[in-house]
Design an enzyme around this catalytic site. Structure first.
Site, PDB file in Angstrom:
ATOM      1  N   CYS A  40       5.542   2.551 -24.973  1.00 54.28           N
ATOM      2  CA  CYS A  40       4.888   3.356 -26.007  1.00 54.28           C
ATOM      3  C   CYS A  40       4.073   4.447 -25.359  1.00 54.28           C
ATOM      4  CB  CYS A  40       3.991   2.468 -26.851  1.00 54.28           C
ATOM      5  SG  CYS A  40       4.919   1.130 -27.577  1.00 54.28           S
ATOM      6  N   GLU A  41       4.776   5.412 -24.785  1.00 51.53           N
ATOM      7  CA  GLU A  41       4.090   6.425 -23.981  1.00 51.53           C
ATOM      8  C   GLU A  41       5.130   7.489 -23.685  1.00 51.53           C
ATOM      9  OE1 GLU A  41       1.169   6.486 -21.567  1.00 51.53           O
ATOM     10  OE2 GLU A  41       2.152   8.319 -20.890  1.00 51.53           O
ATOM     11  N   TYR A  56       3.899  10.176  -9.570  1.00 54.77           N
ATOM     12  CA  TYR A  56       4.025  11.170  -8.493  1.00 54.77           C
ATOM     13  C   TYR A  56       5.009  12.281  -8.826  1.00 54.77           C
ATOM     14  CZ  TYR A  56       2.595   7.012  -5.743  1.00 54.77           C
ATOM     15  OH  TYR A  56       1.980   5.897  -5.259  1.00 54.77           O
ATOM     16  N   TYR A  65       8.244   0.603  -3.525  1.00 51.43           N
ATOM     17  CA  TYR A  65       7.205   1.029  -4.460  1.00 51.43           C
ATOM     18  C   TYR A  65       7.659   1.017  -5.915  1.00 51.43           C
ATOM     19  CZ  TYR A  65       5.328   2.374   0.016  1.00 51.43           C
ATOM     20  OH  TYR A  65       4.914   2.338   1.319  1.00 51.43           O
ATOM     21  N   GLU A 101       5.382   2.253  11.487  1.00 52.00           N
ATOM     22  CA  GLU A 101       5.246   1.392  10.317  1.00 52.00           C
ATOM     23  C   GLU A 101       6.076   1.881   9.127  1.00 52.00           C
ATOM     24  OE1 GLU A 101       0.649   0.022  10.853  1.00 52.00           O
ATOM     25  OE2 GLU A 101       0.964   1.997   9.975  1.00 52.00           O
ATOM     26  N   PRO A 102       7.388   1.919   9.270  1.00 49.77           N
ATOM     27  CA  PRO A 102       8.183   2.375   8.133  1.00 49.77           C
ATOM     28  C   PRO A 102       8.226   1.315   7.031  1.00 49.77           C
ATOM     29  CG  PRO A 102       9.633   1.630   9.899  1.00 49.77           C
ATOM     30  CD  PRO A 102       8.220   1.518  10.425  1.00 49.77           C
ATOM     31  N   GLY A 103       8.018   1.721   5.797  1.00 52.68           N
ATOM     32  CA  GLY A 103       8.183   0.816   4.664  1.00 52.68           C
ATOM     33  C   GLY A 103       9.354   1.321   3.834  1.00 52.68           C
ATOM     34  N   GLY A 110       5.669   6.526   6.680  1.00 55.80           N
ATOM     35  CA  GLY A 110       5.756   7.736   5.870  1.00 55.80           C
ATOM     36  C   GLY A 110       7.050   8.503   6.016  1.00 55.80           C
TER      37      GLY A 110
HETATM   38  C1  LIG Z   1       1.889   2.944   3.191  1.00 61.29           C
HETATM   39  C2  LIG Z   1       1.716   2.844   4.640  1.00 61.29           C
HETATM   40  C3  LIG Z   1       2.828   2.782   5.471  1.00 61.29           C
HETATM   41  C4  LIG Z   1       4.245   2.880   4.967  1.00 61.29           C
HETATM   42  O1  LIG Z   1       4.523   4.087   4.350  1.00 61.29           O
HETATM   43  P1  LIG Z   1       6.039   4.429   3.957  1.00 61.29           P
HETATM   44  O2  LIG Z   1       5.955   5.737   3.286  1.00 61.29           O
HETATM   45  O3  LIG Z   1       6.512   3.350   3.053  1.00 61.29           O
HETATM   46  O4  LIG Z   1       6.813   4.445   5.237  1.00 61.29           O
HETATM   47  C5  LIG Z   1       2.615   2.638   6.819  1.00 61.29           C
HETATM   48  N1  LIG Z   1       1.372   2.542   7.328  1.00 61.29           N
HETATM   49  C6  LIG Z   1       0.269   2.588   6.553  1.00 61.29           C
HETATM   50  C7  LIG Z   1      -1.063   2.469   7.175  1.00 61.29           C
HETATM   51  C8  LIG Z   1       0.409   2.742   5.193  1.00 61.29           C
HETATM   52  O5  LIG Z   1      -0.686   2.793   4.428  1.00 61.29           O
END
Ligand SMILES: *Cc1c(COP(=O)(O)O)cnc(C)c1O
Length: 463
Positions: free
Chosen positions: A391-392, A364, A421, A320-322, A278
């Site tokens: 079309c929106e 969002y 995302y 858990e960075p995405g 997050g």
């Molecule tokens: C989505 C998610 C993440 C990654 O979130 P980011 O905002 O991309 O860093 C990490 N852990 C869990 C459990 C998630 O659902």
């Protein structure tokens, strides 16, 4: 400043929200390194290059729209996260942000682990050779088939999300003659949104098991009794696009308190704590994300302090960075198709993609920036709305941004920070063909996810 005296000129009067002064950047040709991948520069020709390759050549070879991903930047961000904790924590990349087999190989090579939350993501991870013990399975409603495949493959952990799942995973593991390592996901009563967070006692959401009301403690009690489970820790994920570390502080304090309660009740100290992902990135120049080493130092000191206060050994931390890894590494390259000037209202710049390749603006209210990348321009800044071809009317890519006033059909424009995302949430709306992901690195470009074709559409449509 009055809105009718907007610096972009009278054409742009009354288009901005009340009280919102939105100044054009000092130099429209400048590329803010906060939002662009590391190797992106504007060359002497005026056009932008990435990984040493001119975007005009990339558009020529791969077509538009296309996601262009800077592999060296991706790897550098993996290393930065890995090194930030000095090997004292495990970094799990959240695959849902963007996953492909090439990405899995980069993660593996850079020493990261991987979160998956579906059978499809698990299959991709395994197909690309990620060792199963470095994979974690998430999800609030994993199917028995997904659980079975994960246990059979030998994933390093399954994050349990409900009371039903505790027995479901235990049962499947026992039947397969295994003892599955698991964490319990708890909801700590922290709602984190970008620059603020709210700490509450209860949380109204579908994920996890509440700390409140002794729910999480009961989940731990049940998990510890089951032979099919090896409970290794507690998991908490508080939100997304967060800049304020205070939410993590409250979350860590509450999770450590649970660890202390578990020790007092069961005489066991769980060895791991996962604080989720997050972490925010810069979508526009207004955002100021923290560096991984600052985040690591902050999280480590919070957990250490709380554990010392509770007389607990400091557990191994995982994060858990995405978005924070893949988000800034890619931009979406579009070609401008039309420029529609609505006198006194707004200027719409339409591109050859839209909500099918970036749903975040519609979903969002996400903010993005945009730049003209096929050439430099000395024209005046013009406030525009960048829209797609769907079309929106909610098909907006960038709600408000400045482009040079001479932007015209045929120009290439790019929206930075679309690595997370966007491709992973892309759709076939209007039978759009989802764009390719082109990885660039040191003068070479390679398609890692190809563009969809009409043949792909027909293959699913069985007539
Ligand atoms: C989505 C998610 C993440 C990654 O979130 P980011 O905002 O991309 O860093 C990490 N852990 C869990 C459990 C998630 O659902």
């Amino acid at each position: 400043m009055s809105r009718s005296a907007h610096p972009a000129g009278p054409r742009h009067a009354d288009v901005l929200p009340e009280g919102h002064y939105f100044a054009p950047p000092a130099d429209l040709n400048a590329l803010d390194p906060k939002v662009w991948a590391r190797t992106v520069t504007r060359t002497d020709t005026g056009a932008v290059s990435v990984g040493g390759l001119d975007v005009r050549a990339l558009a020529e070879e791969f077509g538009t729209p296309a996601y262009v991903l800077d592999e060296s930047d991706f790897r550098a961000r993996c290393r930065a996260w890995h090194q930030a904790f000095g090997g004292e924590a495990d970094v799990f990349y959240a695959g849902k942000a963007f996953l492909s087999r090439a990405v899995v190989r980069w993660l593996h090579e850079e020493g990261l682990n991987l979160d998956v939350c579906s059978a499809g993501e698990l299959a991709t991870a395994l197909a690309a050779g990620m060792p199963a013990e470095r994979i974690a399975l998430h999800g609030n409603n994993k199917s028995t088939e997904e659980i079975r495949r994960a246990v059979e493959a030998g994933v390093g952990r399954i994050v349990l999300d409900s009371f039903q799942e505790i027995v479901r995973v235990a049962h499947i593991a026992e039947r397969l003659g295994k003892r599955q390592r698991v964490q319990i996901r708890v909801t700590v009563g922290v709602e984190a949104h970008t620059h603020e967070f709210i700490a509450t006692a209860h949380e109204d959401q579908k994920f996890g098991i509440a700390l409140a009301g002794g729910q999480a403690a009961e989940a731990v009690r049940r998990a510890l009794k089951l032979d099919g489970l090896e409970l290794i820790g507690i998991h908490s994920h508080i939100g997304s696009q967060i800049f304020d570390m205070a939410g993590f502080e409250v979350s860590a304090r509450r999770v450590v308190q649970l660890l202390a309660d578990i020790r007092d009740e069961h005489g066991v100290e769980l060895p791991e704590i996962d604080l989720g992902g997050g972490l925010g990135i810069a979508y526009t120049s207004d955002d100021d994300p923290r560096e991984p080493h600052e985040i690591a130092a902050s999280l480590t000191s919070i957990v250490t302090r709380e554990c010392q206060a509770a007389g607990l050994a400091v557990p191994r931390i995982s994060v858990e960075p995405g978005r924070a890894i893949v988000g800034p590494t890619a931009f979406t390259l579009y070609e401008v198709g039309t420029v529609k000037v609505l006198e006194g209202l707004r200027t719409y710049v339409s591109v050859d993609g839209g909500m099918s390749d970036n749903i975040r603006t519609a979903l969002y209210d996400a903010e993005y920036s945009v730049s003209l990348v096929s050439r430099a321009s000395d024209a005046e800044p013009m406030l525009v709305r960048v829209v797609g071809k769907h079309c929106e009317s909610g098909d907006i890519v960038v709600r408000d941004a400045f482009l040079p006033a001479d932007v015209a059909p045929g120009d290439l424009i790019a929206v930075p920070a679309t690595g997370a995302y966007c491709r992973s949430m892309a759709s076939n709306y209007n039978h759009a063909l989802r764009p390719p992901v082109v990885a660039v690195n040191d003068g070479t470009a390679r398609v890692i996810v190809r563009r969809e074709t009409e043949e792909d559409l027909m293959r699913l449509d069985v007539g």
